[in-house]
Enzyme design. Structure first.
Site, PDB file in Angstrom:
ATOM      1  CB  THR A   1      51.978 -14.890  24.162  1.00 45.00           C
ATOM      2  OG1 THR A   1      51.772 -15.695  25.332  1.00 45.00           O
ATOM      3  CG2 THR A   1      51.079 -13.671  24.223  1.00 45.00           C
TER       4      THR A   1
ATOM      5  CG  LEU B   1      54.520 -10.692  24.181  1.00 41.85           C
ATOM      6  CD1 LEU B   1      53.791 -10.401  22.870  1.00 41.85           C
ATOM      7  CD2 LEU B   1      53.551 -10.624  25.344  1.00 41.85           C
ATOM      8  CG  ASP B   2      54.121 -17.121  26.691  1.00 43.81           C
ATOM      9  OD1 ASP B   2      53.573 -17.410  25.614  1.00 43.81           O
ATOM     10  OD2 ASP B   2      53.473 -16.792  27.710  1.00 43.81           O
ATOM     11  CB  VAL B   3      57.537 -19.685  22.600  1.00 45.58           C
ATOM     12  CG1 VAL B   3      56.881 -20.816  23.401  1.00 45.58           C
ATOM     13  CG2 VAL B   3      57.809 -20.133  21.166  1.00 45.58           C
TER      14      VAL B   3
END
Length: 413
Positions: A281, A277-279
């Site tokens: 999210t 998960l990107d930073v």
């Protein structure tokens, strides 16, 4: 006159057909003209008076049920050598029929006896095979205990002898490093197996029997148990296996510090995230030390559905929903969401959408929303497979998954 009467009587006796009307035969045909003239001439005598009997009524054809079987005529030669008609077959024909029937009965009896012998032989063979299998089962070593799933899992991981596996995989399972980093260590000659340097990651080793050293440190003969956690990822944390202070794995620092008290004698597990998960999210992220499980769950070919809640800054119209539903290309692959649905409004200035995808491409949900001309304010993952993020799990907290939760991760609604 007497002479004329005698001639007429002779004509009548000579022609039996004259007992019927002179113009009609029994088969319905008219008499020839000459015969008609002859009869008319004789009947014209003044002293001759003949009366004809009424025709006998024709018998109605009997029904098939009451009609007798037609006789089949046989031409046989009598004792005098002359052919004649007979209603019964000759003796030699009757004898041939009797012989044929006897041969057929004999053949049928042989087939019946042969079938009975085959059934008896098959039953005997099946009984002997069953007895042999029963003896083999008795002689075979006892299998794993048929207890609960947790007991069988403990047996497989701690008691059952493991088959030889590739060296890189064993090092990763032992918590030395990731599989790729373990391969680099092997290529660099920093790994020895039974006193010899090994430079092939595909070398098969048995951790319970072989002596394996990495950088001069011997790895344990036992492997750590397989662990599975659900984490409520906070915003600003990255999905990295490094030692960054704001990585998802760093949330397990206190847990790993007390590992020796929880699992004495077992090496510490090397935890990593399943997918990323990107930073920015937040939400559900799975952490484990089972590489095969992580690969299966994260790969796009698994088609595991993932549900996100997207908060949009501004209003969302029907055209936006249609644009998101049509999908977009990501890394050259057309990605189409499984579901796009607006949620109940909690803030008039922001709109929330539920988006379900199965591809798992990098930044897939953000690309879908931005391609529709919308701006993402916040993004949170709330479900993977059939497992939903527990409502009571606080931000930055984690919970160990049970066997039923692990199966739910791999399933879909």
């Amino acid at each position: 006159m007497a002479l004329a009467n005698a001639a007429t009587a002779a004509a009548v006796s000579f022609h039996p057909l004259l007992s019927r009307p002179s113009c009609v035969l029994r088969i319905g045909r008219r008499l020839p003209p000459l015969l008609l003239r002859a009869t008319s001439s004789t009947s014209s005598a003044p002293d001759f008076n003949i009366t004809f009997a009424e025709p006998a009524p024709s018998k109605k054809a009997s029904s098939p049920a009451t009609s007798a079987q037609p006789l089949v005529p046989w031409i046989v030669r009598g004792e005098d050598g002359k052919p004649r008609l007979s209603t019964s077959p000759p003796p030699e024909v009757l004898q041939a029929i009797a012989l044929a029937e006897a041969e057929a009965k004999k053949a049928a009896r042989k087939e019946s006896l042969k079938g009975q012998k085959g059934a008896v032989a098959a039953a005997t063979a099946a009984a002997s095979s069953a007895s042999v299998k029963a003896k083999e089962r008795k002689a075979a070593p006892a299998g794993p205990p048929k207890f609960s799933k947790a007991a069988r899992r403990f047996y497989n991981e701690n008691i059952k002898e493991t088959e030889p596996q590739r060296l890189a995989k064993v090092l990763a399972a032992a918590g030395v490093a990731s599989r790729r980093t373990s391969e680099e260590l092997i290529f660099q000659g920093k790994v020895t197996v039974n006193g010899s340097v090994c430079t092939s990651p595909q070398t098969k080793v048995d951790i319970a029997k072989d002596s394996i050293y990495v950088n001069g440190n011997r790895i344990s003969k036992k492997l750590p148990p397989k662990l599975y956690f659900a984490v409520n990822k906070p915003k600003g944390y990255i999905c990295s296996c490094g030692e960054e202070s704001k990585s998802v794995v760093s949330l397990f620092s206190d847990y790993l510090k007390g590992w020796n008290k929880i699992q004495p004698g077992l090496p510490k597990p090397r935890l990593f995230t399943v997918g990323r998960l990107d930073v920015a999210t937040t939400g559900l992220i799975i952490v484990t030390n089972d590489g095969e499980f992580a690969q299966k769950l994260a790969h796009p070919s698994s088609n595991v559905k993932k549900e996100y809640v997207v908060t949009i800054d501004g209003a969302v119209h029907k055209k936006h929903l249609i644009a998101i539903s049509e999908g977009t290309k990501i890394d050259g692959v057309m990605c189409v969401p499984d579901l796009v649905e607006p949620l109940a409004e909690t803030d008039t200035r922001k709109t929330r959408l539920k988006i379900v995808v199965h591809e798992g491409r990098n930044h897939e949900v953000r690309e879908l929303v931005q391609n529709a001309g919308l701006k993402v304010y916040a993004l949170k993952r709330v479900r993977v497979g059939r497992f939903r993020l527990p409502a009571d799990l606080g931000i930055g907290k984690f919970v160990e998954l049970k066997q039923a939760d692990i199966k739910a991760l791999e399933g879909n609604n």
